[in-house]
Design an enzyme around this catalytic site. Sequence first.
Site, short mmCIF file in Angstrom:
data_model
loop_
_atom_site.label_atom_id
_atom_site.label_comp_id
_atom_site.label_asym_id
_atom_site.label_seq_id
_atom_site.Cartn_x
_atom_site.Cartn_y
_atom_site.Cartn_z
N GLY A 75 -9.50 -5.53 10.66
CA GLY A 75 -8.35 -4.78 11.18
C GLY A 75 -8.13 -5.05 12.65
O GLY A 75 -7.53 -6.04 13.04
N ASP A 109 -15.24 -2.49 11.97
CA ASP A 109 -15.91 -3.05 13.16
C ASP A 109 -16.32 -4.51 13.03
O ASP A 109 -17.25 -4.95 13.71
CB ASP A 109 -17.17 -2.25 13.51
CG ASP A 109 -16.88 -0.79 13.79
OD1 ASP A 109 -15.70 -0.45 13.93
OD2 ASP A 109 -17.84 0.00 13.86
N LYS A 154 -8.11 1.73 -1.33
CA LYS A 154 -8.77 1.64 -0.03
C LYS A 154 -9.29 3.03 0.31
O LYS A 154 -8.55 4.01 0.26
CB LYS A 154 -7.79 1.16 1.04
CG LYS A 154 -8.44 1.03 2.41
CD LYS A 154 -7.82 -0.09 3.20
CE LYS A 154 -8.45 -0.22 4.57
NZ LYS A 154 -8.15 0.93 5.44
N GLN A 185 0.84 -1.20 0.00
CA GLN A 185 0.00 0.00 0.00
C GLN A 185 0.88 1.25 0.00
O GLN A 185 1.82 1.36 0.79
CB GLN A 185 -0.91 0.04 1.22
CG GLN A 185 -1.88 1.20 1.13
CD GLN A 185 -2.72 1.39 2.37
OE1 GLN A 185 -2.20 1.75 3.42
NE2 GLN A 185 -4.01 1.16 2.26
N CYS A 220 -6.93 6.65 5.14
CA CYS A 220 -6.31 6.97 6.43
C CYS A 220 -6.62 8.40 6.86
O CYS A 220 -6.36 9.35 6.11
CB CYS A 220 -4.80 6.78 6.33
SG CYS A 220 -4.01 7.08 7.90
#
Length: 328
Positions: free
Chosen positions: A224, A202, A139, A70, A100
């Site tokens: 994650g 989540d 992403k 990435q 991010c």
Amino acid sequence: MKIGPYDLSSPFLLAPMAGITDAPFRRLCRRFGAGMTTSEMTTADIGLWQTAKSRRRLDLDMDATPRVVQIAGSDPEELALAARLCVDRGAQIIDINMGCPAKKVCRQLAGSALLRDPVLVGRILTAVVSAVSVPVTLKMRTGWDEKNRNGVDIARIAEGSGIQALAVHGRTRACRYKGAAEYETIARIKAAVKIPVIANGDISTSEKSLEVLRVSAADALMIGRAARGQPWIFRELNHYLKTGNKIAPLEKNKVRDIMLDHLDDLYRFYGDTTGVRVARKHLTWYCAGLNQAERFRSQVVRVESASEQIHLTRTFFGVDAGDKHMAA
Ligand SMILES: Cc1cc2nc3c(=O)[nH]c(=O)nc-3n(C[C@H](O)[C@H](O)[C@H](O)COP(=O)(O)O)c2cc1C
């Protein structure tokens, strides 16, 4: 799910996490059945690649397929060059970070801050896709903020630019990590494009994984934070998806051996001094919620030598580990 020529062995993928998903952790997650893992984000500013941090982030496990790197940046040409160099080093997929929210990344209008500028997004994606012969993925988040949930537009731009898969964290940039991830927006994105969509945010249990697959209609899921301290979550998710039943918890001695293997790999990868430091957070996650965890944590974050860290871990997880951990 397929990304270019790569047929993923499982729909449960490890999300990239800077400071966590280094090569040893990625190896561990793959061993437990993660269908794909991605490197921690690396800056597209190749002038910084000589730092120890960047060198480690670009240290790919050549046994793994597909090897995904990435990159983050905001200049199309810089990103295109970085992508080419990553491919030269063995990357088989290039992932671009537009998810991010970190200040350091956003101040340079990189990461999720780019979602504010769809024209620039298109230029970046087109430049990277035309620079490399391997698949390029993106992403992203669902948008910039609640008033600008432009994820569908960005997804269409991505598809039009030749992006081969999208991972969507179900929050806006403004949400950072607050509130619940919104899978309905991911469903709208999925419905708007033909390329594979990976839902993220989540997902921490087997039941939730099936629910998110159902609600979002995504092709795969990225896990994650829930993988921290329990890389075996991928084994649980795969089993539940296949059988509808929970897998038997790992035996206590197996969990201890996994952690000792992890420590060994960390010392090998970082060298003993840095390896011991990096291992501290993993050990803290491994022991979260266990009896006597606080005592173990306070001891283990102080030790400086690998042998002492191994000794403490062996003792704690060999003797004191409670059932709660094993039933994770
Ligand atoms: C410590 C940390 C580091 C992260 N670093 C990255 C990163 O380097 N690149 C990226 O695209 N996302 C990064 N993320 C976001 C995750 O990939 C993921 O989208 C987010 O954590 C939501 O998924 P989860 O709820 O399963 O954790 C990071 C998240 C955390 C908690």
